[in-house]
Design a protein around this motif. Structure first.
Motif, PDB file in Angstrom:
ATOM      1  N   VAL A  51      -6.316  -2.693  -3.296  1.00 16.91           N
ATOM      2  CA  VAL A  51      -5.377  -1.744  -3.101  1.00 16.91           C
ATOM      3  C   VAL A  51      -5.014  -0.920  -4.049  1.00 16.91           C
ATOM      4  N   GLU A  52      -4.723  -1.803  -5.355  1.00 18.70           N
ATOM      5  CA  GLU A  52      -4.252  -0.674  -6.592  1.00 18.70           C
ATOM      6  C   GLU A  52      -5.640   0.037  -6.988  1.00 18.70           C
ATOM      7  N   LYS A  86       1.963  -1.410   1.232  1.00 13.32           N
ATOM      8  CA  LYS A  86       2.702  -2.024  -0.013  1.00 13.32           C
ATOM      9  C   LYS A  86       4.060  -2.426   0.134  1.00 13.32           C
ATOM     10  N   TRP A 140      -5.987  -9.159   3.610  1.00 14.92           N
ATOM     11  CA  TRP A 140      -4.620  -9.826   3.394  1.00 14.92           C
ATOM     12  C   TRP A 140      -4.026 -10.440   4.455  1.00 14.92           C
ATOM     13  N   GLU A 153      -5.826   3.158  -4.545  1.00 14.26           N
ATOM     14  CA  GLU A 153      -4.761   3.913  -4.754  1.00 14.26           C
ATOM     15  C   GLU A 153      -4.952   4.731  -6.173  1.00 14.26           C
ATOM     16  N   ARG A 177      -6.867  -4.693   3.830  1.00  7.11           N
ATOM     17  CA  ARG A 177      -5.861  -5.063   4.766  1.00  7.11           C
ATOM     18  C   ARG A 177      -6.073  -6.058   5.528  1.00  7.11           C
ATOM     19  N   ILE A 208      -4.986  -7.543  -3.196  1.00  6.97           N
ATOM     20  CA  ILE A 208      -4.123  -6.558  -3.802  1.00  6.97           C
ATOM     21  C   ILE A 208      -4.652  -5.698  -5.089  1.00  6.97           C
ATOM     22  N   GLU A 218       5.065  -3.515   3.144  1.00  2.00           N
ATOM     23  CA  GLU A 218       4.860  -4.713   4.099  1.00  2.00           C
ATOM     24  C   GLU A 218       4.547  -5.762   3.305  1.00  2.00           C
ATOM     25  N   MET A 219       3.875  -5.529   2.045  1.00  3.92           N
ATOM     26  CA  MET A 219       3.417  -6.630   1.327  1.00  3.92           C
ATOM     27  C   MET A 219       4.611  -7.305   0.571  1.00  3.92           C
ATOM     28  N   LYS A 220       5.721  -6.768   0.230  1.00  8.06           N
ATOM     29  CA  LYS A 220       6.961  -7.079  -0.323  1.00  8.06           C
ATOM     30  C   LYS A 220       7.835  -8.284   0.466  1.00  8.06           C
ATOM     31  N   ILE A 225      -1.094   3.472   2.569  1.00  4.67           N
ATOM     32  CA  ILE A 225      -1.071   2.504   1.447  1.00  4.67           C
ATOM     33  C   ILE A 225       0.495   2.134   1.096  1.00  4.67           C
ATOM     34  N   ALA A 226       1.181   3.214   0.999  1.00  2.00           N
ATOM     35  CA  ALA A 226       2.703   2.938   0.740  1.00  2.00           C
ATOM     36  C   ALA A 226       3.368   2.329   1.741  1.00  2.00           C
TER      37      ALA A 226
END
Length: 114
Positions: A76-77, A110, A52, A80, A49, A73, A112-114, A106-107
Motif C-alpha cells: 500500500v505504501e 489506511k 490484509w 501510494e 487489501r 502495508i 481502517e487499518m488504524k 487508499i486513504a
C-alpha cells in the motif's frame, strides 16, 4: 440479404452495449498508457487489501498474523508513492479521475487499518 444485415447490426449493437455496460467504455476506444498504469496500481492495491483481510481473518482465529500484515502495508505504501509520482504526469481526464478515486480508497483503507 436485408435480414442478414439486420441480424449483424443487432448482434453488433448487443455486443457493444454489453461491453459498455460491463466496462464503462466503448470497445474500439483504447486505454492510454497513463490510464493503464493507474488501473494496474488499483489492481495491486486491491490485492494488498485482500491480503490484509486474509490476515485479519487469520488473526481472528487466534493465530499470530504479524508476518502476514507486513507485506500488504508495504504494498500500500509503494502504491501510494507510485501514484503520487505518477499524478503530475496524468493528462487525460479519465486517468485523473481514476487516480483521485484510488487515492480516496487508499486513504479510507489506511483509516481502517488504524
Amino acid at each position: 440479404m436485408k435480414r442478414i444485415l439486420a441480424v449483424f447490426v443487432v448482434v453488433a449493437g448487443l455486443f457493444t452495449g454489453g461491453y459498455y455496460f460491463m466496462t464503462g467504455r466503448l470497445p474500439w476506444v483504447a486505454l492510454s498508457a497513463e490510464e493503464q498504469q493507474v488501473i494496474d496500481l488499483g489492481e495491486e492495491f486491491a490485492r494488498a487489501r485482500e491480503q490484509w483481510q486474509a490476515a485479519g481473518r487469520t488473526q481472528a482465529l487466534g493465530v499470530d498474523a504479524s508476518s502476514q500484515v507486513e507485506a500488504p502495508i508495504a504494498t500500500v505504501e509503494r502504491v501510494e508513492q507510485e501514484l503520487a509520482d505518477l499524478t503530475p504526469q496524468l493528462k487525460s481526464t479519465e486517468a485523473k479521475n481514476r487516480a483521485t478515486v484510488l487515492r480516496r480508497e487508499i486513504a479510507t483503507f489506511k483509516g481502517e487499518m488504524k
